[in-house]
Write a protein that holds these residues in place. Sequence first.
Motif, short mmCIF file in Angstrom:
data_model
loop_
_atom_site.label_atom_id
_atom_site.label_comp_id
_atom_site.label_asym_id
_atom_site.label_seq_id
_atom_site.Cartn_x
_atom_site.Cartn_y
_atom_site.Cartn_z
N MET A 1 -117.00 47.38 36.22
CA MET A 1 -115.61 47.11 35.89
C MET A 1 -115.47 45.63 35.53
O MET A 1 -116.08 44.77 36.16
CB MET A 1 -114.71 47.46 37.08
N THR A 2 -114.67 45.34 34.52
CA THR A 2 -114.44 43.95 34.11
C THR A 2 -113.32 43.34 34.97
O THR A 2 -112.54 44.07 35.59
CB THR A 2 -114.04 43.86 32.64
N LEU A 3 -113.22 42.01 34.96
CA LEU A 3 -112.12 41.35 35.66
C LEU A 3 -110.79 41.79 35.06
O LEU A 3 -109.82 42.04 35.78
CB LEU A 3 -112.27 39.82 35.59
N GLN A 4 -110.74 41.90 33.73
CA GLN A 4 -109.52 42.35 33.05
C GLN A 4 -109.09 43.73 33.56
O GLN A 4 -107.93 43.94 33.93
CB GLN A 4 -109.75 42.38 31.54
N GLU A 5 -110.03 44.68 33.61
CA GLU A 5 -109.72 46.03 34.11
C GLU A 5 -109.32 45.99 35.58
O GLU A 5 -108.38 46.68 35.99
CB GLU A 5 -110.94 46.94 33.93
N PHE A 6 -110.04 45.20 36.36
CA PHE A 6 -109.76 45.11 37.80
C PHE A 6 -108.33 44.65 38.04
O PHE A 6 -107.59 45.26 38.81
CB PHE A 6 -110.76 44.17 38.49
N LEU A 7 -107.93 43.54 37.39
CA LEU A 7 -106.58 43.01 37.61
C LEU A 7 -105.51 43.91 37.00
O LEU A 7 -104.44 44.08 37.59
CB LEU A 7 -106.47 41.58 37.09
N ASN A 8 -105.78 44.50 35.83
CA ASN A 8 -104.80 45.40 35.22
C ASN A 8 -104.56 46.64 36.09
O ASN A 8 -103.48 47.22 36.07
CB ASN A 8 -105.22 45.83 33.82
N THR A 9 -105.56 47.03 36.87
CA THR A 9 -105.43 48.19 37.74
C THR A 9 -104.93 47.81 39.13
O THR A 9 -104.05 48.46 39.68
CB THR A 9 -106.80 48.90 37.89
N ASN A 10 -105.49 46.76 39.71
CA ASN A 10 -105.23 46.44 41.11
C ASN A 10 -104.08 45.48 41.37
O ASN A 10 -103.64 45.36 42.51
CB ASN A 10 -106.52 45.91 41.76
N ASP A 11 -103.61 44.77 40.35
CA ASP A 11 -102.37 44.01 40.52
C ASP A 11 -101.24 44.99 40.24
O ASP A 11 -100.66 45.04 39.16
CB ASP A 11 -102.30 42.80 39.58
N ARG A 12 -100.98 45.82 41.24
CA ARG A 12 -100.07 46.94 41.06
C ARG A 12 -98.64 46.51 40.74
O ARG A 12 -97.95 47.18 39.97
CB ARG A 12 -100.12 47.85 42.30
N PHE A 13 -98.18 45.41 41.30
CA PHE A 13 -96.82 44.97 41.02
C PHE A 13 -96.66 44.63 39.54
O PHE A 13 -95.71 45.07 38.89
CB PHE A 13 -96.45 43.76 41.90
N ALA A 14 -97.62 43.88 38.99
CA ALA A 14 -97.57 43.55 37.56
C ALA A 14 -97.71 44.82 36.71
O ALA A 14 -96.95 45.03 35.76
CB ALA A 14 -98.65 42.53 37.21
N ALA A 15 -98.67 45.68 37.06
CA ALA A 15 -98.89 46.90 36.28
C ALA A 15 -97.66 47.80 36.30
O ALA A 15 -97.27 48.36 35.27
CB ALA A 15 -100.11 47.66 36.82
N ASN A 16 -97.04 47.95 37.46
CA ASN A 16 -95.85 48.80 37.58
C ASN A 16 -94.64 48.22 36.85
O ASN A 16 -93.65 48.92 36.66
CB ASN A 16 -95.51 49.05 39.05
N ASN A 17 -94.73 46.97 36.44
CA ASN A 17 -93.65 46.32 35.71
C ASN A 17 -94.00 46.11 34.25
O ASN A 17 -93.38 45.30 33.56
CB ASN A 17 -93.24 45.02 36.40
#
Length: 137
Positions: A1-17
């Motif tokens: 997994m890339t850092l981009q994918e990791f943060l896009n998936t696991n920074d749930r507050f940002a992703a949910n917004n």
Amino acid sequence: MTLQEFLNTNDRFAANNGMKLIEVKQGSAVAEMTVEERHLNGAGICQGGALFTFADLAIAAAMNSRGNVTVGLENAMTFHHPARQGEHLTAKASVSCDHGKIPFCRVEIFNDNNELLASGTSLGYRKADRFDFDSLM
């Protein structure tokens, strides 16, 4: 997994917004979002906290690009112009002083007209813990 994918998936507050990273390089990152009704405050413009979260996503990617878990110590944002519903925004973050333990990052948020809407700075604390990612993008 890339850092981009990791943060896009696991920074749930940002992703949910509706915020996502579109570019991550060593010491820099770019994120995008479109201002939606859910982002608006009582005055009908994008709420400052939404813009702060958006900036923080780009900052997190830029600061964590070295592979060490880096958390925020201090952040400051200045709001120059309001962001309005329907506007597509871009946040650009770059680490400008990369000390071993205390990186310093700048971030700017623009609309589609390349108008500067907000800018900020962030100090991070780089821990010994490592992220397990294969590449940045």
